[in-house]
Design an enzyme around this catalytic site. Sequence first.
Site, PDB file in Angstrom:
ATOM      1  N   ASN A 197       0.744  -1.105   0.075  1.00 30.55           N
ATOM      2  CA  ASN A 197      -0.053  -0.085  -0.112  1.00 30.55           C
ATOM      3  C   ASN A 197       0.854   1.134  -0.233  1.00 30.55           C
ATOM      4  OD1 ASN A 197      -1.958   1.853   0.523  1.00 30.55           O
ATOM      5  ND2 ASN A 197      -2.069   1.522   2.348  1.00 30.55           N
ATOM      6  N   ILE A 198       1.185   1.736  -1.265  1.00 28.24           N
ATOM      7  CA  ILE A 198       2.103   2.825  -1.130  1.00 28.24           C
ATOM      8  C   ILE A 198       1.043   4.365  -1.158  1.00 28.24           C
ATOM      9  CG2 ILE A 198       3.854   4.123  -2.585  1.00 28.24           C
ATOM     10  CD1 ILE A 198       3.983   1.443  -4.285  1.00 28.24           C
ATOM     11  N   CYS A 207      15.891   4.300   0.872  1.00 27.54           N
ATOM     12  CA  CYS A 207      15.001   3.421   1.724  1.00 27.54           C
ATOM     13  C   CYS A 207      15.692   2.505   2.508  1.00 27.54           C
ATOM     14  CB  CYS A 207      13.663   3.089   1.023  1.00 27.54           C
ATOM     15  SG  CYS A 207      14.167   1.925  -0.392  1.00 27.54           S
TER      16      CYS A 207
END
Length: 207
Positions: free
Chosen positions: A117-118, A142
């Site tokens: 879920n971005i 990241c």
Amino acid sequence: MKLDSSNGEMRTANEVSPPLTGDISLKRKRPANGDNTERDGEEIFVPPLNFAMVDNGIFRSGFPDSANFGFLKSLRLRSIICLCPEPYPEANSEFLKANGIELYQFGIESCKEPFVNIPEDTVREAMKVLLDTKNHPLLIHCKRGKHRTGCLVGCLRRLQRWCLSSVFDEYQRFAAAKARVSDQRFIELFDISSLKHYPMSFSCSRR
């Protein structure tokens, strides 16, 4: 590492610096009488995992650690965009403070398919920081420099009017066997209309 676009042509993904992986280090000669001189008279620079140049003043990588600080210092960074939600490590925070580097943290949870879920709003806010040249030179990272970083860079490429095949090729070169269809779908469907008014002076965006 400068990307030369003096001929005004748009770059393709194959022309962008590939990720640096494995035991790769850069060396810089240091004065023989320097306080930090090593035995061989050289300072060893170790790039973070998956490090590469995205465009003029923009770099990407995995999460840097203390072994990478010398290399990061050589980039003369002004800003770092971290896409991990965890608290930033103390050693990294001290390095940023000592070198006047601003941290912009946009926490995106790391999930595996089919539960990815971005958050589009978070990516859009990160894009605004990325597009502001006052924040350059800038590093995006990241954990591994693959998925979350790949999504943000992919959205930048959309704004730079890259064709989708080139955008996906670049994403896949960093994600390799762990490439996610959901990430690529997000990049394809990301609404760039609200960001088109931001000025871009990057090499790849010059026509």
